[in-house]
Design a protein around this motif. Structure first.
Motif, PDB file in Angstrom:
ATOM      1  N   GLU A 117       0.853  -1.179   0.000  1.00  0.00           N
ATOM      2  CA  GLU A 117       0.000   0.000   0.000  1.00  0.00           C
ATOM      3  C   GLU A 117       0.894   1.235   0.000  1.00  0.00           C
ATOM      4  N   PRO A 118       0.344   2.393  -0.358  1.00  0.00           N
ATOM      5  CA  PRO A 118       1.160   3.608  -0.323  1.00  0.00           C
ATOM      6  C   PRO A 118       1.633   3.918   1.093  1.00  0.00           C
ATOM      7  N   LEU A 119       2.832   4.445   1.213  1.00  0.00           N
ATOM      8  CA  LEU A 119       3.316   4.905   2.510  1.00  0.00           C
ATOM      9  C   LEU A 119       2.331   5.898   3.106  1.00  0.00           C
ATOM     10  N   SER A 120       2.164   5.850   4.415  1.00  0.00           N
ATOM     11  CA  SER A 120       1.195   6.740   5.052  1.00  0.00           C
ATOM     12  C   SER A 120       1.665   8.194   5.030  1.00  0.00           C
ATOM     13  N   ASP A 121       2.670   8.516   5.827  1.00  0.00           N
ATOM     14  CA  ASP A 121       3.079   9.919   5.922  1.00  0.00           C
ATOM     15  C   ASP A 121       4.590  10.071   6.073  1.00  0.00           C
ATOM     16  N   GLU A 148      17.060  -5.012  21.638  1.00  0.00           N
ATOM     17  CA  GLU A 148      16.176  -5.376  22.745  1.00  0.00           C
ATOM     18  C   GLU A 148      14.704  -5.397  22.344  1.00  0.00           C
ATOM     19  N   ASP A 149      14.265  -4.377  21.608  1.00  0.00           N
ATOM     20  CA  ASP A 149      12.839  -4.282  21.279  1.00  0.00           C
ATOM     21  C   ASP A 149      12.624  -3.492  19.987  1.00  0.00           C
ATOM     22  N   PRO A 150      12.875  -4.094  18.835  1.00  0.00           N
ATOM     23  CA  PRO A 150      12.695  -3.365  17.571  1.00  0.00           C
ATOM     24  C   PRO A 150      11.236  -3.072  17.248  1.00  0.00           C
ATOM     25  N   LEU A 151      10.314  -3.766  17.925  1.00  0.00           N
ATOM     26  CA  LEU A 151       8.891  -3.547  17.679  1.00  0.00           C
ATOM     27  C   LEU A 151       8.362  -2.303  18.387  1.00  0.00           C
ATOM     28  N   GLY A 152       9.199  -1.689  19.207  1.00  0.00           N
ATOM     29  CA  GLY A 152       8.744  -0.563  20.010  1.00  0.00           C
ATOM     30  C   GLY A 152       8.763   0.773  19.297  1.00  0.00           C
ATOM     31  N   PHE A 153       9.074   0.774  18.006  1.00  0.00           N
ATOM     32  CA  PHE A 153       9.152   2.028  17.264  1.00  0.00           C
ATOM     33  C   PHE A 153       8.071   2.074  16.189  1.00  0.00           C
ATOM     34  N   LYS A 154       8.064   3.127  15.408  1.00  0.00           N
ATOM     35  CA  LYS A 154       6.965   3.347  14.469  1.00  0.00           C
ATOM     36  C   LYS A 154       7.081   2.443  13.249  1.00  0.00           C
ATOM     37  N   ARG A 155       6.029   1.673  13.021  1.00  0.00           N
ATOM     38  CA  ARG A 155       5.990   0.863  11.806  1.00  0.00           C
ATOM     39  C   ARG A 155       5.513   1.725  10.647  1.00  0.00           C
ATOM     40  N   LEU A 156       6.150   1.556   9.504  1.00  0.00           N
ATOM     41  CA  LEU A 156       5.758   2.307   8.318  1.00  0.00           C
ATOM     42  C   LEU A 156       4.546   1.633   7.689  1.00  0.00           C
ATOM     43  N   VAL A 186      13.295   4.544  13.246  1.00  0.00           N
ATOM     44  CA  VAL A 186      13.620   5.216  14.497  1.00  0.00           C
ATOM     45  C   VAL A 186      14.037   6.635  14.150  1.00  0.00           C
ATOM     46  N   SER A 187      13.547   7.593  14.903  1.00  0.00           N
ATOM     47  CA  SER A 187      13.941   8.989  14.708  1.00  0.00           C
ATOM     48  C   SER A 187      14.899   9.407  15.815  1.00  0.00           C
ATOM     49  N   PHE A 188      15.890  10.185  15.455  1.00  0.00           N
ATOM     50  CA  PHE A 188      16.739  10.810  16.469  1.00  0.00           C
ATOM     51  C   PHE A 188      17.272  12.116  15.900  1.00  0.00           C
ATOM     52  N   ARG A 189      17.790  12.942  16.769  1.00  0.00           N
ATOM     53  CA  ARG A 189      18.293  14.247  16.348  1.00  0.00           C
ATOM     54  C   ARG A 189      19.756  14.394  16.733  1.00  0.00           C
ATOM     55  N   TYR A 203      17.241  12.686  11.892  1.00  0.00           N
ATOM     56  CA  TYR A 203      17.857  11.488  11.323  1.00  0.00           C
ATOM     57  C   TYR A 203      16.884  10.323  11.453  1.00  0.00           C
ATOM     58  N   ARG A 204      17.095   9.331  10.605  1.00  0.00           N
ATOM     59  CA  ARG A 204      16.266   8.132  10.634  1.00  0.00           C
ATOM     60  C   ARG A 204      17.143   6.887  10.511  1.00  0.00           C
TER      61      ARG A 204
END
Length: 220
Positions: A52-56, A161-169, A179-182, A188-189
């Motif tokens: 499906e198309p990427l959400s956002d 440890e927990d890769p499922l704890g971040f935002k799924r595309l 994962v986002s970080f600054r 950065y992603r």
């Protein structure tokens, strides 16, 4: 990206190479979708695995490019949908290539990467997930500055440890997350795919958000 050349038979049929059939688990009678974009590029995917198309994920950047190119109204909406679908397809292709690279011993455990080893002491205790980086990801790390690299070990440690704890595309067929970080004022992603049966995390790309967007567009 790998290219496979096939011949068209007398009745329009094509034969897929054995490597592709094995990679996608294809069997006689399976249905494939052929998708053609506005540039004439053809994408092939199994019907039950259609993305499906990427959400956002990059919507603001895509819209900015489309505005710059003069698109407005319904044409802009159609182009936006097409671009988001194209990027979803690229991420799926990268996930497949990354998994294949890992199986062919062409990936590296992230703690073994030279540019990171000097920043993070090795853990002796096992972790729930194995995190590997392919050649593409290693190239991404090579262009980061020292201050940017310092942020990476903390992020990849969390993925162990927990890769499922971040935002799924929302879009790609595979379990792809980010994962986002600054670092300073820049975003950065880390984009990665989880192969749950093997507790494996394959890092697809790392870097500034806009640089990743441009890279995916280049692959598309």
């Amino acid at each position: 990206m790998e290219t496979y050349r096939v011949k068209i038979g007398a009745e329009g049929e094509i034969s897929l190479p054995l490597e592709l059939r094995n990679l996608f688990g294809l069997a006689p009678g399976d249905t494939l979708d052929l998708c053609v974009d506005s540039e004439g590029k053809v994408f092939v995917r199994t019907a039950e695995r259609s993305v499906e198309p990427l959400s956002d994920f990059f919507e603001d950047l895509i819209i900015g490019d489309l505005h710059s190119a003069g698109f407005t109204g319904d044409e802009l909406k159609n182009r936006l949908l097409e671009q988001k679908l194209k990027l979803s397809t690229v991420l799926d292709r990268m996930a497949e290539e990354g998994y294949r690279a890992h199986k062919n011993f062409q990936s590296v455990k992230w703690r073994a990467i030279q540019s990171i080893k000097s920043l993070e002491s090795m853990k002796s205790s096992p972790t729930p997930y194995q995190v590997v980086v392919t050649t593409r990801g290693i190239h991404d790390l090579a262009v980061l500055q020292a201050a940017e690299l310092k942020e990476i070990p903390a992020v990849l440690s969390q993925l162990e440890e927990d890769p499922l704890g971040f935002k799924r595309l929302k879009g790609p067929y595979y379990e792809t997350y980010r994962v986002s970080f600054r670092c300073g004022h820049k975003e950065y992603r880390v984009v990665y795919t989880i192969f749950a049966p093997e507790n494996l995390v394959v890092v697809l790309t790392i870097g500034k958000r806009k640089a990743i967007f441009e890279k995916l567009n280049g692959i598309a």
